[in-house]
Design a protein around this motif. Sequence first.
Motif, PDB file in Angstrom:
ATOM      1  N   ILE A 206     -17.822 -20.775 -67.552  1.00 23.52           N
ATOM      2  CA  ILE A 206     -17.762 -20.173 -66.224  1.00 23.52           C
ATOM      3  C   ILE A 206     -17.366 -18.723 -66.432  1.00 23.52           C
TER       4      ILE A 206
ATOM      5  N   THR B 184     -17.893 -14.367 -64.997  1.00 22.70           N
ATOM      6  CA  THR B 184     -18.437 -13.328 -64.129  1.00 22.70           C
ATOM      7  C   THR B 184     -19.482 -12.599 -64.951  1.00 22.70           C
TER       8      THR B 184
ATOM      9  N   ALA C 260     -19.702 -14.646 -60.199  1.00 19.27           N
ATOM     10  CA  ALA C 260     -19.175 -15.770 -60.981  1.00 19.27           C
ATOM     11  C   ALA C 260     -20.222 -16.879 -61.014  1.00 19.27           C
ATOM     12  N   ARG C 261     -20.540 -17.383 -62.225  1.00 23.42           N
ATOM     13  CA  ARG C 261     -21.585 -18.393 -62.364  1.00 23.42           C
ATOM     14  C   ARG C 261     -21.203 -19.410 -63.449  1.00 23.42           C
ATOM     15  N   LEU C 262     -21.892 -20.537 -63.399  1.00 26.25           N
ATOM     16  CA  LEU C 262     -21.758 -21.581 -64.412  1.00 26.25           C
ATOM     17  C   LEU C 262     -22.906 -21.435 -65.396  1.00 26.25           C
TER      18      LEU C 262
ATOM     19  N   SER D 197     -25.358 -21.356 -59.837  1.00 25.13           N
ATOM     20  CA  SER D 197     -24.395 -20.849 -58.865  1.00 25.13           C
ATOM     21  C   SER D 197     -23.700 -22.051 -58.239  1.00 25.13           C
ATOM     22  N   ASP D 198     -22.838 -21.795 -57.261  1.00 22.49           N
ATOM     23  CA  ASP D 198     -22.117 -22.881 -56.606  1.00 22.49           C
ATOM     24  C   ASP D 198     -22.901 -23.439 -55.423  1.00 22.49           C
TER      25      ASP D 198
ATOM     26  N   HIS E 290     -13.993 -17.126 -67.609  1.00 27.40           N
ATOM     27  CA  HIS E 290     -12.904 -17.860 -66.967  1.00 27.40           C
ATOM     28  C   HIS E 290     -12.678 -19.226 -67.622  1.00 27.40           C
ATOM     29  N   HIS E 291     -13.724 -19.755 -68.232  1.00 32.55           N
ATOM     30  CA  HIS E 291     -13.624 -21.066 -68.880  1.00 32.55           C
ATOM     31  C   HIS E 291     -14.723 -21.168 -69.925  1.00 32.55           C
TER      32      HIS E 291
END
Length: 231
Positions: A5, A7, A24-26, A39-40, A93-94
């Motif tokens: 995860i 940006t 921010a994306r996966l 995306s979410d 972020h992850h």
Amino acid sequence: MRVVIATCSVDYEGRLNAHLPLAARLLMVKADGSVLVHSDGGSYKPLNWMAPPCSMAEVEPDETEAAEGVESVWVVQHAKTEDRLRVKLHEVHHDSAHDLGVDPGLVKDGVEAHLQKLLAEHIETLGEGYTLVRREYMTAIGPVDILARDAQGVSVAVEIKRRGEIDGVEQLTRYLELMNRDPALRPVTGVFAAQVIKPQARTLAEDRGIRCVTLDYDELKGIDTSMHRLF
């Protein structure tokens, strides 16, 4: 599978150009080499992706990118085309990796399972001279619904759906790419068979040389097999 995860911004270059602004994306990197950007929202479909065969390299940003706050860059290059995915990561972020093991494959619902069985029993529905090799032909990425041969003896991979959509065409495309690497099978052609095939899926299939066949479930169930009976 690697799950990140971050940006990031994304640029796709090749047969078409596309840009995803900073957000921010996966990011998913699968064992088969595919890279997907989610995306979410948008349900299951990624915003952008690169399907195998492809390779991914993590490189340092250039001076301009570094000045913009880019920490690292993913460069994903398709092996057979000039298509390239460039992901600029500003902040991670992850980041984790998970071994999912061997997937048992999709369990067909009743209608799809029955369609597969009926079509295997009446493989000539696909054309005169067709013969069945086997159902559920296993590949390294999952089972092909039916492997058959046409009247000329050419291998045919058949993917069966109740409702034919783009995802099914993509699935069959991946099978065909893999099976055509096997000298014992190639050349392998494809048939996308479904009760209903959406126009977009038909267009994509035909563009990739995959034949579309609309199946009538009731007609398949009612095919007269009296020729195989004595009375």
